[in-house]
Design a protein around this motif. Sequence first.
Motif, PDB file in Angstrom:
ATOM      1  N   ARG A  22      -9.079   2.655  -2.089  1.00 46.20           N
ATOM      2  CA  ARG A  22      -8.691   3.701  -1.138  1.00 46.20           C
ATOM      3  C   ARG A  22      -9.242   3.388   0.251  1.00 46.20           C
ATOM      4  NH1 ARG A  22      -9.688   8.831  -5.221  1.00 46.20           N
ATOM      5  NH2 ARG A  22      -7.495   9.048  -5.861  1.00 46.20           N
ATOM      6  N   LEU A  51      -4.569   5.287   2.556  1.00 42.66           N
ATOM      7  CA  LEU A  51      -3.893   4.142   1.954  1.00 42.66           C
ATOM      8  C   LEU A  51      -4.482   3.901   0.573  1.00 42.66           C
ATOM      9  CD1 LEU A  51      -4.165   1.751   5.043  1.00 42.66           C
ATOM     10  CD2 LEU A  51      -2.310   3.349   4.530  1.00 42.66           C
ATOM     11  N   GLU A  52      -3.615   3.612  -0.399  1.00 44.87           N
ATOM     12  CA  GLU A  52      -4.084   3.364  -1.756  1.00 44.87           C
ATOM     13  C   GLU A  52      -3.337   2.179  -2.365  1.00 44.87           C
ATOM     14  OE1 GLU A  52      -5.347   7.173  -4.025  1.00 44.87           O
ATOM     15  OE2 GLU A  52      -3.538   7.730  -2.918  1.00 44.87           O
ATOM     16  N   ARG A  53      -4.089   1.371  -3.110  1.00 42.46           N
ATOM     17  CA  ARG A  53      -3.492   0.252  -3.842  1.00 42.46           C
ATOM     18  C   ARG A  53      -4.468  -0.229  -4.902  1.00 42.46           C
ATOM     19  NH1 ARG A  53      -2.142  -5.529  -1.119  1.00 42.46           N
ATOM     20  NH2 ARG A  53      -4.356  -5.803  -1.546  1.00 42.46           N
ATOM     21  N   VAL A  81       0.015  -1.924   8.370  1.00 40.64           N
ATOM     22  CA  VAL A  81      -0.102  -1.848   6.916  1.00 40.64           C
ATOM     23  C   VAL A  81       1.194  -2.304   6.261  1.00 40.64           C
ATOM     24  CG1 VAL A  81      -0.583  -0.316   4.963  1.00 40.64           C
ATOM     25  CG2 VAL A  81      -1.665   0.109   7.186  1.00 40.64           C
ATOM     26  N   TRP A 108       0.835  -1.200   0.000  1.00 38.34           N
ATOM     27  CA  TRP A 108       0.000   0.000   0.000  1.00 38.34           C
ATOM     28  C   TRP A 108       0.873   1.255   0.000  1.00 38.34           C
ATOM     29  CZ3 TRP A 108      -5.391  -0.145  -0.027  1.00 38.34           C
ATOM     30  CH2 TRP A 108      -5.960  -1.403   0.172  1.00 38.34           C
ATOM     31  N   THR A 109       0.465   2.258  -0.752  1.00 35.44           N
ATOM     32  CA  THR A 109       1.056   3.574  -0.581  1.00 35.44           C
ATOM     33  C   THR A 109       0.300   4.287   0.532  1.00 35.44           C
ATOM     34  OG1 THR A 109      -0.378   4.641  -2.223  1.00 35.44           O
ATOM     35  CG2 THR A 109       1.690   3.676  -3.016  1.00 35.44           C
ATOM     36  N   TRP A 110       0.958   5.252   1.166  1.00 34.68           N
ATOM     37  CA  TRP A 110       0.325   5.895   2.317  1.00 34.68           C
ATOM     38  C   TRP A 110       0.711   7.357   2.405  1.00 34.68           C
ATOM     39  CZ3 TRP A 110       3.609   7.452   6.459  1.00 34.68           C
ATOM     40  CH2 TRP A 110       4.933   7.014   6.349  1.00 34.68           C
ATOM     41  N   ALA A 159       3.621  -1.812   3.572  1.00 28.68           N
ATOM     42  CA  ALA A 159       4.012  -0.752   2.650  1.00 28.68           C
ATOM     43  C   ALA A 159       5.384  -1.075   2.071  1.00 28.68           C
ATOM     44  CB  ALA A 159       4.040   0.596   3.370  1.00 28.68           C
ATOM     45  N   ILE A 195      -3.541  -5.330   5.157  1.00 27.65           N
ATOM     46  CA  ILE A 195      -3.944  -4.440   6.259  1.00 27.65           C
ATOM     47  C   ILE A 195      -4.479  -5.308   7.394  1.00 27.65           C
ATOM     48  CG2 ILE A 195      -5.431  -2.559   7.040  1.00 27.65           C
ATOM     49  CD1 ILE A 195      -5.521  -1.535   4.182  1.00 27.65           C
TER      50      ILE A 195
END
Length: 284
Positions: free
Chosen positions: A58, A52-54, A204, A5-7, A206, A187
């Motif tokens: 979202r 958080l995005e993946r 998370v 995940w990006t954060w 990442a 997550i």
Amino acid sequence: MTDTWTWQVLQAGQFRLDGGGMFGIIPKSIWSRWMPSDEMNRVGLNTNCLLLERAGCRVLVEAGCGDKWTEKERGIYQLERRTVVDALREIDVEPESIDTVVMTHLHFDHAGGLTSWDGRDPAEMVATGTSPRVVFPNAEIVVQRQEWDDALANRSTMTRTYLRTHLDPIADRVRLIDGPQEVLPGIHVRPLVGHTWGMQGIFVDAAEGTVVFPGDLLPTIHHTHASSSPAYDMLPFETMQTKAAFLPQAADEGWILVLDHEPDTPRVRISPAKHGGYEVVPIL
């Protein structure tokens, strides 16, 4: 890595709480060296959230205080006129695009932003029986079952922190969790008992490693000391035990922590201190 995940940390507004309330049994002669207080003994805090995005999904961690406040309440807490929606829109993210909201717990400074009266007078809305609208209409809300049950029963030493105006409108979209679970791929949540019986931390996966949002177990960089915990904690001794297990693992595994109320450096790592215990290392 495509499976991580990006954060981003979102600043959803500033507010103030009593310094003694934030540091419990720590005397003012000590905590005032850590955080300055105003003429009303209040210290400045943030409501930090996490986006958080993946792969087009979202996830929002926490929702901040929101905007359902009277002028009197705004004065008591010196609430900034800013919400998590403002923070999201600053990075071109609309609330309708949020798929999941994961909550550590449901106190007003974490969950108030789940609903809104869109700036209308709260007293008038209550008097007319107008229910707030749901801010994230397409999102599932993830919370521990224990926390949800306690919030509905208002089990707290604070009589106005679990507010039905942010609980009732979301009741049909809540996903209740029992204990540690993977709520979405990459997550995980697990109980961090002490502040409330049902508070959970969010872990998370990442690219940088494990990013952890520990809620009010560590609200600021000044809460790593065993005895430094809010007077609002329902179970102070359990907070100490939870912290004693959490901090060594955070240091050993190199977790990145995002602190929910830290006003200056919310991104930190944990490191053993020279004279025992643990200290935070800000990530600038």
